[in-house]
Every structure is written in C-alpha cells, then in structure tokens.
Scaffold this active site. Structure first.
Site, PDB file in Angstrom:
ATOM      1  N   ASP A  30       0.851  -1.192   0.000  1.00  0.00           N
ATOM      2  CA  ASP A  30       0.000   0.000   0.000  1.00  0.00           C
ATOM      3  C   ASP A  30       0.889   1.244   0.000  1.00  0.00           C
ATOM      4  O   ASP A  30       2.109   1.152   0.189  1.00  0.00           O
ATOM      5  CB  ASP A  30      -0.881  -0.050   1.256  1.00  0.00           C
ATOM      6  CG  ASP A  30      -1.899   1.071   1.297  1.00  0.00           C
ATOM      7  OD1 ASP A  30      -2.271   1.575   0.213  1.00  0.00           O
ATOM      8  OD2 ASP A  30      -2.316   1.458   2.405  1.00  0.00           O
ATOM      9  N   GLU A  74       2.511   4.848  -4.158  1.00  0.00           N
ATOM     10  CA  GLU A  74       2.490   5.755  -5.340  1.00  0.00           C
ATOM     11  C   GLU A  74       3.834   6.457  -5.528  1.00  0.00           C
ATOM     12  O   GLU A  74       4.157   6.733  -6.683  1.00  0.00           O
ATOM     13  CB  GLU A  74       1.360   6.779  -5.177  1.00  0.00           C
ATOM     14  CG  GLU A  74      -0.025   6.160  -5.216  1.00  0.00           C
ATOM     15  CD  GLU A  74      -0.370   5.338  -3.983  1.00  0.00           C
ATOM     16  OE1 GLU A  74       0.111   5.695  -2.897  1.00  0.00           O
ATOM     17  OE2 GLU A  74      -1.088   4.338  -4.113  1.00  0.00           O
ATOM     18  N   ASP A  95      -8.950   3.697  -1.849  1.00  0.00           N
ATOM     19  CA  ASP A  95      -9.889   4.185  -0.839  1.00  0.00           C
ATOM     20  C   ASP A  95     -11.172   4.746  -1.440  1.00  0.00           C
ATOM     21  O   ASP A  95     -11.343   5.954  -1.590  1.00  0.00           O
ATOM     22  CB  ASP A  95      -9.202   5.238   0.035  1.00  0.00           C
ATOM     23  CG  ASP A  95      -8.028   4.625   0.783  1.00  0.00           C
ATOM     24  OD1 ASP A  95      -7.923   3.380   0.818  1.00  0.00           O
ATOM     25  OD2 ASP A  95      -7.213   5.397   1.320  1.00  0.00           O
TER      26      ASP A  95
HETATM   27  C1  GLC Z   1      -4.578   3.391   2.992  1.00  0.00           C
HETATM   28  C2  GLC Z   1      -5.093   2.164   2.258  1.00  0.00           C
HETATM   29  C3  GLC Z   1      -6.123   1.459   3.101  1.00  0.00           C
HETATM   30  C4  GLC Z   1      -5.491   1.103   4.443  1.00  0.00           C
HETATM   31  C5  GLC Z   1      -4.940   2.322   5.130  1.00  0.00           C
HETATM   32  C6  GLC Z   1      -4.169   1.988   6.407  1.00  0.00           C
HETATM   33  O1  GLC Z   1      -5.577   4.317   3.148  1.00  0.00           O
HETATM   34  O2  GLC Z   1      -5.612   2.503   1.004  1.00  0.00           O
HETATM   35  O3  GLC Z   1      -6.608   0.336   2.453  1.00  0.00           O
HETATM   36  O4  GLC Z   1      -6.430   0.480   5.247  1.00  0.00           O
HETATM   37  O5  GLC Z   1      -4.059   3.015   4.261  1.00  0.00           O
HETATM   38  O6  GLC Z   1      -3.133   1.119   6.154  1.00  0.00           O
END
Ligand code: GLC
Length: 748
Positions: free
Chosen positions: A404, A407, A478
């Site tokens: 995650d 980017e 998200d």
């Molecule tokens: C980001 C991710 C989400 C995750 C969060 C905490 O917002 O997109 O899926 O739960 O980070 O790690």
C-alpha cells in the site's frame, strides 16, 4: 545514444525515418513507433515480449510517404511524422489528426474567486496547446475508448482528460479526477472499423485527452521522456488483450485460496479482534479464506516488525488461524521508519538503498510511522534486499503481502521531483520513476516471496504500471461507502481488466464513511463476482463485517459468498484464461458483442468470463433492474426462465436478488459448498448445464505450487448433447482426477 530496439527484432523489420524516429514491426498486428528527439532510451518497466518474424513484409515509398504492409496492416509515415494505420483491405483504423486543434469552449466565464470563497474548486483542466512529444489522432463518430487503468468514471472514457501520475487522493473519486493510484497508459478504441489499442510506453508523467478538448480527436503526449508507443491491431478486443499481454506479460496463476473471500478492516487493533473475526466468520457460516492484517499488527508501523503487545504471540495466533483454515495477508508499505537502531532502516542506510536528496542525504517524508525513508526499488539490489526481508513474514506464518501507499504517498507534501532514485542501474529523478515505484515494489515482493517460499506468491497492490499484472493483484484503493462508488465498481474493474490487470477488486461495502445495510447488500452482490473479493473499511467508520446489520443482511450476504464458493472452479477457469491469454475475468459486454451498439456503454452490467451476465442493482431502493441481454438465448440463473437476447427486459430484483443470466450452451463447473477453499479435498465436480449442446473446458491443479508448469494438472473437455447428457474427455492428465463428475442441474 543507446537504442533500445525490441527484443529479437530482425533488422529488416526496423524502419528508420531519421536518426531519432523509427518504426518497428513486431508482428503482423503490432507496430512500435519511437521518436526520441535525441534522448537516451529508457529501460522499459512494462515490456517483456519479443518480436516475431514477419514473413510477408513489404515496404515502398510513394510520394515521400513510407508505406509498410505486414499482411494484416498497412502503416503509412509521411515526412512530418504523421503515422496512419489501416487494415489490409484499406479500411482506415487510426490516423493522425491533421486539422487545426480547436479547443471546445474552454473559456470559463464569471469571477471564479466568488466560487472559491465558498470553497468550490476550479476544475484543474487546462487545454494545453502541445506537449513536447505527442500524437493527435482522429476520433470517429461512435468510437468508444476503454482501458487507462483505474480512472474513475464510466466504461467509455471518451470526452474526459487524464494524467498518468500515481496519486493517492482520499476525496471521493469521481469522473472528473484526472489521476488515481495507477498509471496504465494503454487504451483501446472500439469503433465501426473494429478495435485497436495504443500503449504509450513512457513511465514519466503523461497526458491523455480522449476527446475532451474536441470530440474530433484525442491527444496523448508527454513533456518528459519521449514518444514510444505500440499500435496493437485487433480487430476484436480479445485479440488486442492477447497481443497487449504478449507484450507486457500476463498474470501468473495465483494461489487458489486467494479467489476466496477476504475479510479486512483498518483496523483490527489486537489479536483478540482478529480471533473474534475468525470465530464469528465460522459461527455465522460465511465462507472465508483470508484475514488481512492492516498496519496495526506492526510495532509502531515499522515494516517487517510485529506489535508484541496488542498482537502478542503472533506466531501462535497465525498458527491457530491456519488450523481453522484461514490464511493471513499482511500489509507492507514502502516508507521505512527513519529511526536509528531499527534494523531495516540501519541496513538500508548502510547499503545506501534509500532515495537521496540531490545533496546526497537520505530523503525523509512522513507516512504512518512518522519520518520515513523510501527504498529505491528501481535498483535490482534494493529489490533483492527488500524481497529477502519477507523472510520475517513467512517465518511468522503470513501467506501473502499487501503493498500500500506505494504511489508513493507522503503526508508532508509530495516527494520533490528531483530526488535521486535509480532506474535499472541508471540514475533517475523521482519524476522519472514515480509511476513505476509501486510496480517495482510489487516486483520485488513477488520475486522475493517466490524465491523464499517456492510457492505461488500473493501480492496485492494499490499503485502500479503497465505490466504489473506479472506480479500482483490490485484493488482500487480508498473508495467510500456511497452509492456512486458502488456504481463505479463495474466500469473501474472492467477498465482495469482491459488494461491487463485481470486480478482486481474494490473494497466491498466501501472504505471511507459509514455503509448501510442496503449498500453493503448490493455491494456484495457485485463483489462476489469481482476477481479479488475483499470487504475492507477504514478506522472510525461503522464496522461492516457481514453480521453487523442483523440476520436478514447476514443471510443475503451469506447467499452470495456461498455462490462465489460454489463457482470457484468456474472462476479459476477464467483466471487461467487470464494467465494464458490476458483476457479479463470481469469483462464489459462489448468484449464479446462489439458490433452491438447497445452494449458499448453499458456501465451497470458485466460478463464473468464469456457466458455469465451479471446485472446488479446499483441504486438505493430499486427493486427492479433494466437488463440488456445480447444476442442469443439466455437463462435466468434463479428461475431457469429462457429469455431471447438482443433486447432489454425488466427483472424483478428484491433486495436478496442480483439478476444473473447464463448463455445457452454453457456448462458451469462447480464444487459442493465449503467454508474454505481446499483443492485437495475436492473429489467431485458438479456441473450446471444450461441449454442444449453445452460445453466447457475445465482446469484443475493443486492451486498452490508451480508444478502445473511441469504438466501437473488436468484439463477436462466436457460436452453435453441436446438432452443435457454429458461426456468428459481428459485432454491432459497429470494430477489426481475427480472421483465423480455429476450433473447438479440441467436447464433446457
Ligand atoms: C490506505 C489504504 C487502506 C489502508 C490504510 C491503512 O488508506 O488505502 O486500504 O487500510 O491506508 O493502512
């Protein structure tokens, strides 16, 4: 200047227009156009395919215009570098737009400060005269544009403008967004002359105006890097996908359990919460294979560590989950907490593996752990190091990795363009590698996990680039618990699939904001058909596990998860097609019915594989659905009613019903209902036969290892006659076969 010719391309298939421009004929239907402007050529993160020998290639120059024939295509290049493509029979497929660019109504009248005063944004779109490198190409009436990765909006992206710049934007995504997490500069144009695709192999910031500036043309271009694009002829969408993924790679077969149901939430803040989720899942009889561990399992959000307080006895927790049949996926973000004394940081510093400022200092920006350093994934040694760090997770008992924030996201403003990274041994600026940061992280994770475990890895990513399908599944980041985001699911996942990312899904129920029982119910009716199926939500929002809203919601939820589990063999067959041909699992209707003008812009229905049409309800309160059935005979999955295609119909759709139609001639291979996926215990294949003379090809393997590459698998060809009686032929046998193949249902 380094020339990066395509792999294995015979010299005779490369046409140099001058020292900076060339056309490469990769095959009869794939052509590469390069204009470097004298710049050194970059390594491609996306392309892995090689050129084929084209035997019937012919070229001549007519009135200064180069004309190349490949047998399937004619390519024309004039001295001003206008490149046109037509089919062998002369039909124009795609041509450079030669008229004046006339931006449509770009003026914005009125005093914008007043709007800004109340907090309204001014749309950021500016018609830009010209990029340093670009192609302006004609759009014909009726052309539809698909692909381009995860861009929010509709299936047909004609009329919108986008930017490829991996972006973490927590605002509710909508069709005006120019950029999201993924950069996939590949699009498909479907028009009356057939379809073609264009892949711009440039991982810098690139721009795509698909007829927003003017509906008569589209523009793609860049100010950094150079023009390097592939024209991929169809004429059908499946052929384009096959060729595009021959070039950029296909998804490997995933572990079979990853096709099951995943439960997640940011955050389950302790091991007790995780245990409770697992127990309740089984108690409520919701089939489930996997629980995701979001950032709270770590010690102060330090990657490759474990929170020994709240997640005490982690190994035992994971072993216990395993004995209950649950797999565990752990999140790993790229930001490494910049804290001397923390092993991963110290080692990365010592090896000089983090991005640097131009002055040579390790660059820091804030993410979840606070000040963090960013691994330089463009360096193969960094990838090998990072991959090796996963030993920690494997030893704990984790089964898959969720990448995650790659980017990369950062909380103290964006990373400056001039940070020093590398791109396969060359020094590169952040601006040069931003769009492949997530791609390279996923590559490192996949390769590391494969090396360490010897088994099929599971990697899930938020950011990616073209070709990332070789390493990772993707989710759409998200979203919010709002109906417009449920409506976004189908176009977004279909376009991701058309961009090569067949293994994709959304946060079922919505991530941000509070879901409602009805929204969750309608979402699971779509989610259970998406290739990756996970319910996930954000901290502070209402919990949205299936049992949170009472018995009736739970019962409907269960019904669709159960359907998913029965259909795992069918789904796995579609995934195998993705691995073999690059075809999406979730497909827009236009994929198989391109000449039916009704289907080119259908945003609220999709095909799962070729023969299952799902038309879910996406509106609050709606209890009927307007469904379009393409040509042929279809069967209502719930009532077995026979329906003629090429028409619209209204289907009653009470809250517990998602309209599903099966094309006549289909056999759905299914398994008996289970609470988890275990291919080793499946000794019976149950067939659902729809219509006379139905058939299917069904694939079976152990769902876990790479043994299938040594023929350890079975391939069944199953054919039924007009009465539904079927015969099973083994096309390949290398794995213990089903003991029984039975007909569960025959609909004639
Ligand atoms: C980001 C991710 C989400 C995750 C969060 C905490 O917002 O997109 O899926 O739960 O980070 O790690």
């Amino acid at each position: 200047m380094m020339l990066r010719k395509s792999k294995n391309i015979p010299d005779g298939q490369v046409f140099h227009l001058d020292s900076y421009r060339r056309i490469e004929i990769l095959s009869e239907d794939v052509v590469r156009v390069v204009f470097t402007g004298g710049m050194e050529e970059d390594p491609s993160a996306a392309v892995v395919g090689a050129a084929a020998t084209v035997s019937n290639l012919a070229a001549d120059t007519i009135e200064g215009r180069l004309c190349i024939h490949t047998g399937k295509l004619r390519i024309f290049a004039d001295p001003s570098f206008h490149i046109d493509f037509s089919a062998a029979d002369g039909r124009i497929l795609s041509e450079e737009y030669r008229g004046l660019r006339v931006p449509l109504k770009m003026e914005r009248s009125g005093t914008e400060e007043f709007a800004a005063w109340e907090g309204h944004d001014r749309p950021v779109f500016e018609a830009k005269a010209d990029y340093r490198f670009q192609s302006v190409r004609r759009l014909h009436a009726g052309d539809c544009v698909y692909g381009l990765g995860d861009k929010a909006g509709f299936l047909n992206q004609r009329g919108y403008a986008y930017e490829m710049w991996n972006t973490d934007n927590a605002d509710p995504h909508n069709e005006n967004f120019r950029a999201l997490y993924k950069s996939m500069p590949f699009f498909l144009v479907l028009g009356d002359a057939g379809a073609y695709g264009i892949f711009l192999d440039n991982h810098h910031r690139t721009y795509f105006d698909m007829g927003k500036e003017n509906p008569d043309y589209y523009v793609f271009g860049c100010d950094e890097g150079y023009l390097d694009y592939y024209f991929i002829y169809g004429p059908t969408l499946p052929e384009i996908l096959e060729r595009y993924t021959a070039l950029t790679g296909r998804m490997p077969l995933p572990p079979l359990w990853t096709l099951g149901y995943h439960q997640s939430r940011w955050g389950y803040e302790s091991k007790d919460e995780i245990r409770f989720i697992a127990e309740t899942m089984r108690a409520c009889q919701i089939p489930c294979d996997c629980i995701h561990f979001d950032i709270d399992y770590m010690d102060h959000f330090k990657v490759f560590t474990w929170n020994k307080e709240r997640y005490r006895d982690g190994k035992k927790l994971l072993a216990d989950l395993k004995s209950e049949g649950f797999k565990a996926v752990a999140i790993i973000d790229p930001g490494v907490k910049a804290q001397p004394g923390y092993g991963v940081f110290d080692e990365g510093e010592h090896l000089s593996y983090f991005a640097k400022t131009p002055e040579g200092e390790t660059y820091r920006n804030a993410v979840w752990p606070g000040d963090a350093a960013f691994p330089d994934f463009g360096n193969p040694s960094v990838r090998a190091w990072w991959g090796g760090l996963h030993r920690f997770l494997l030893d704990m008992g984790i089964d898959g990795v969720w990448n995650d924030m790659n980017e990369p996201a950062s909380f103290h403003g964006p990373l400056p363009d001039d940070l020093v990274f590398s791109d396969e041994g060359r020094r590169a600026r952040h601006a040069d590698i931003h769009n492949i940061y997530g791609h390279n992280m996923a590559k490192s994770t996949y390769e590391g996990w494969k090396r360490l475990s010897g088994r099929r890895p599971f990697v899930l990513t938020r950011a990616c680039f073209c070709g990332s399908q070789r390493y990772t599944a993707a989710w759409t980041g998200d979203n919010h618990s709002i109906w417009s985001h449920l409506r976004l699911v189908i176009p977004q996942l279909c376009n991701l699939g058309l961009s090569g990312m067949a293994f994709c899904g959304t946060d079922v129920g919505g991530f941000g904001g509070d879901t409602t029982p009805e929204l969750l119910t309608r979402w699971v009716q779509v989610g259970c058909f998406s290739p990756f199926f996970r319910n996930h939500s954000a901290k502070g929002t209402r919990n949205q596990e299936p049992w949170q809203f009472g018995e009736s919601t739970l019962a409907i939820y269960r019904r669709y998860v159960e359907l998913r589990y029965r259909w795992i063999p069918y789904l796995y067959d579609q995934v195998r097609l993705a691995a073999q041909k690059g075809w999406p699992v979730m497909r827009p209707l236009a994929f198989h019915y391109p000449s039916d003008p009704q289907v080119r812009e259908i945003n609220d229905a999709f095909l799962l594989g070729e023969n299952v049409l799902v038309s879910p309800v996406l509106e609050q309160g709606a209890r009927q659905k307007l469904v379009y059935l393409p040509e042929g005979i279809w069967y209502d999955y719930w009532t077995s009613a026979r329906e003629e295609g090429s028409r619209w119909l209204i289907r009653e759709a009470p809250l517990d019903l998602c309209p599903i139609y099966i094309k006549s001639g289909t056999i759905l291979p299914t398994w008996p209902l289970r609470q988890l996926i275990d291919p080793l215990q499946e000794t019976e294949l149950v067939l659902e036969v729809f219509g006379p003379n139905a058939s299917c090809t069904h694939y079976q393997d152990n769902g876990e290892t790479f043994d299938y590459q040594n023929d350890v698998y079975n391939l069944y060809r199953i054919v039924a006659d007009e009465t539904g009686a079927f015969t099973v032929e083994l096309r390949q046998s290398g794995y213990p076969q089903y003991r029984r193949v039975t007909a569960g249902r025959v609909v004639l």
